[in-house]
Design an enzyme around this catalytic site. Structure first.
Site, PDB file in Angstrom:
ATOM      1  N   LYS A 217       0.837  -1.153   0.073  1.00 56.89           N
ATOM      2  CA  LYS A 217      -0.032  -0.104  -0.156  1.00 56.89           C
ATOM      3  C   LYS A 217       0.854   1.230  -0.033  1.00 56.89           C
ATOM      4  O   LYS A 217       0.610   2.173  -0.697  1.00 56.89           O
ATOM      5  CB  LYS A 217      -0.991   0.105   1.180  1.00 56.89           C
TER       6      LYS A 217
ATOM      7  N   LYS B 147      -5.885 -11.237  -6.022  1.00 58.28           N
ATOM      8  CA  LYS B 147      -7.016 -11.246  -5.076  1.00 58.28           C
ATOM      9  C   LYS B 147      -8.391 -10.519  -5.241  1.00 58.28           C
ATOM     10  O   LYS B 147      -8.138  -9.371  -5.763  1.00 58.28           O
ATOM     11  CB  LYS B 147      -6.417 -11.231  -3.549  1.00 58.28           C
TER      12      LYS B 147
ATOM     13  N   LYS C 232     -11.468  -4.561  -3.428  1.00 61.89           N
ATOM     14  CA  LYS C 232     -12.208  -3.279  -3.775  1.00 61.89           C
ATOM     15  C   LYS C 232     -10.912  -2.300  -4.463  1.00 61.89           C
ATOM     16  O   LYS C 232     -11.450  -1.690  -5.413  1.00 61.89           O
ATOM     17  CB  LYS C 232     -12.661  -2.463  -2.573  1.00 61.89           C
TER      18      LYS C 232
HETATM   19  P1  TYM Z   1     -11.061  -6.266   5.125  1.00 65.28           P
HETATM   20  O1  TYM Z   1     -11.958  -5.457   5.466  1.00 65.28           O
HETATM   21  O2  TYM Z   1     -10.178  -5.925   4.009  1.00 65.28           O
HETATM   22  O3  TYM Z   1     -11.758  -7.564   4.848  1.00 65.28           O
HETATM   23  C1  TYM Z   1     -12.901  -8.208   5.499  1.00 65.28           C
HETATM   24  C2  TYM Z   1     -12.674  -9.681   5.740  1.00 65.28           C
HETATM   25  O4  TYM Z   1     -12.606 -10.228   4.266  1.00 65.28           O
HETATM   26  C3  TYM Z   1     -11.425 -11.061   3.888  1.00 65.28           C
HETATM   27  N1  TYM Z   1     -11.254 -10.870   2.409  1.00 65.28           N
HETATM   28  C4  TYM Z   1     -10.871 -12.265   1.588  1.00 65.28           C
HETATM   29  N2  TYM Z   1     -11.050 -13.439   2.071  1.00 65.28           N
HETATM   30  C5  TYM Z   1     -10.895 -14.181   0.813  1.00 65.28           C
HETATM   31  N3  TYM Z   1     -10.665 -13.729  -0.465  1.00 65.28           N
HETATM   32  C6  TYM Z   1     -10.557 -12.384  -0.849  1.00 65.28           C
HETATM   33  N4  TYM Z   1     -10.466 -12.006  -1.880  1.00 65.28           N
HETATM   34  C7  TYM Z   1     -11.004 -11.505   0.342  1.00 65.28           C
HETATM   35  N5  TYM Z   1     -10.883 -10.030   0.447  1.00 65.28           N
HETATM   36  C8  TYM Z   1     -11.206  -9.879   1.733  1.00 65.28           C
HETATM   37  C9  TYM Z   1     -10.363 -10.474   4.815  1.00 65.28           C
HETATM   38  O5  TYM Z   1      -9.255 -11.425   4.915  1.00 65.28           O
HETATM   39  C10 TYM Z   1     -11.057 -10.292   5.989  1.00 65.28           C
HETATM   40  O6  TYM Z   1     -11.084 -11.310   6.888  1.00 65.28           O
HETATM   41  N6  TYM Z   1      -7.498  -5.888   8.532  1.00 65.28           N
HETATM   42  C11 TYM Z   1      -8.608  -6.386   8.402  1.00 65.28           C
HETATM   43  C12 TYM Z   1      -9.588  -5.890   9.073  1.00 65.28           C
HETATM   44  C13 TYM Z   1      -9.537  -5.963  10.895  1.00 65.28           C
HETATM   45  C14 TYM Z   1      -9.534  -7.123  11.301  1.00 65.28           C
HETATM   46  C15 TYM Z   1      -9.252  -6.914  12.907  1.00 65.28           C
HETATM   47  C16 TYM Z   1      -9.832  -8.531  10.983  1.00 65.28           C
HETATM   48  C17 TYM Z   1      -9.249  -4.988  11.654  1.00 65.28           C
HETATM   49  N7  TYM Z   1      -9.046  -5.564  12.776  1.00 65.28           N
HETATM   50  C18 TYM Z   1      -9.134  -7.711  13.691  1.00 65.28           C
HETATM   51  C19 TYM Z   1      -9.619  -9.545  11.872  1.00 65.28           C
HETATM   52  C20 TYM Z   1      -9.346  -9.105  13.479  1.00 65.28           C
HETATM   53  C21 TYM Z   1      -9.013  -6.249   7.022  1.00 65.28           C
HETATM   54  O7  TYM Z   1      -8.740  -5.021   6.089  1.00 65.28           O
HETATM   55  O8  TYM Z   1     -10.196  -6.741   6.515  1.00 65.28           O
END
Ligand code: TYM
Length: 344
Positions: free
Chosen positions: A115, A195, A198
């Protein structure tokens, strides 16, 4: 598994990657664990990526992220569902952890490197992102974290932060484990390459128009070696089949795979079936979402109730953390004897 925590960012429409990689597990674990399943819309994470953050949209997106999860089947009367910024202890614990986390541990995070490489000015918050994530999880002493594969490195850091804290300040936190969906740990984009994300613009949104979804499926790449219908196809090389496996029953997938291999079926038909099968999952979600949109107070009430429950757990953890970290506690929380000991 005693307590589950997971978070998702309110960065625009949730997509089928989020659904398959994470939300499906939230729902199942929520059914199993009730209030020991805690889910959080992590609105303080969103502004760390200036490309995706818009102050005029953040509140709306936070609300919609909650709404879509409820529409998909997460029951806020069973689990705890809340907004991160409604529980101030998240940022407080993140600061304490930040003072204890080596800078080098953060600069080597792949997501940070990827990023940051795209930004002219890198916010310090982007570097701190995994520290806030560790605070999110450990504040609830969660031992299990349902996420997609892209979060495993951040979870490894969370475990290190927990381990280091426990060694220095005494046993406080479990070392949480990743919980993946074995069928969809990493959902690819509609181009079959990166992957689904968005920021790449290769998503299918859970609430996206049917017409727009069909336009995307219709142009999905097929087995590149199959040019004519008379050529045999290899389902392993086709993105269409990859998505079909996510949504169609295995018996149907198997029949279509065989037909495809023996040149009995064209890609367009497989795409039409994929569309039908995908809509069987998505249609009830969008119907429920439309109902909830007409009653926004239901969602807001659920979030308020969730924050009250989350705060209770968070406050207890923070009392323990402040004490162990050596902070002078406010007079009203001390007996005179404690205060004398603290000042000695
Ligand atoms: P985020 O908001 O990007 O995504 C939310 C969840 O969706 C999963 N995900 C995917 N899984 C499989 N294939 C994909 N293409 C795909 N795109 C997204 C992500 O792995 C996630 O589980 N850092 C985290 C948010 C966060 C968090 C936390 C998660 C903040 N604090 C504490 C767990 C525990 C994130 O950006 O997810």
């Amino acid at each position: 598994m005693k307590r589950v925590f997971s978070g998702f960012q309110p960065t625009g429409e949730l997509h089928i990657g989020n659904y398959l990689g994470a939300m499906v597990n939230y729902i199942a674990l929520g059914e199993q664990l009730g209030q020991n399943a805690i889910f959080c819309i992590v609105d303080y994470h969103a502004p760390t990526n200036p490309a995706a953050y818009d102050k005029d949209l953040l509140a709306q997106r936070t609300f919609e992220a909650a709404l879509v999860n409820i529409a998909a089947g997460l029951d806020p009367n069973k689990v705890i569902l809340f907004v991160q910024s409604h529980v101030a202890e998240h940022t407080e614990l993140a600061w304490i952890f930040a003072t204890q986390t080596p800078y080098g541990d953060l600069t080597r995070m792949t997501q940070f490197k990827d990023k940051a490489a795209k930004l002219v000015s890198v916010p310090a918050g982007l570097l701190m992102y995994p520290v806030l994530m560790a605070a999110d999880i450990l504040l609830y002493k969660a031992d299990t974290v349902p996420v997609g594969e892209d979060q495993t490195q951040h979870l490894e850091l969370t475990r290190e932060i927990a381990r280091r804290w426990n060694q220095t300040y005494g046993e406080t936190f479990p070392e949480p484990q990743v919980y993946l969906n074995p069928h969809a740990p990493r959902v690819p984009g509609i181009d079959g390459k990166a992957k689904m994300s968005k920021s790449v613009g290769n998503t299918i949104g859970l609430l996206e128009d049917e017409e727009s979804i069909w336009a995307k499926i219709r142009t999905m790449p097929d087995d590149p070696a199959r040019i004519r219908l008379s050529d045999p196809g290899d389902p392993e090389r086709s993105v269409v089949f990859k998505f079909l496996q996510y949504f169609a029953p295995p018996e149907l997938v198997q029949v279509l795979q065989e037909e495809y291999r023996r040149r009995g079926i064209g890609t367009l038909v497989v795409k039409q079936i994929l569309m039908q099968e995908m809509m069987k999952t998505l249609r009830p979600i969008r119907e429920r979402a439309a109902e909830l949109k007409a009653k926004p107070e239901q969602v807001l009430d659920a979030l308020e109730d969730g924050a009250t429950k989350a705060r209770r757990i968070a406050q207890a953890t923070m009392e323990e953390v402040r004490e162990k970290f050596g902070l002078l506690r406010p007079k009203r929380q001390q007996t005179p004897l404690d205060l004398r000991a603290a000042l000695r």
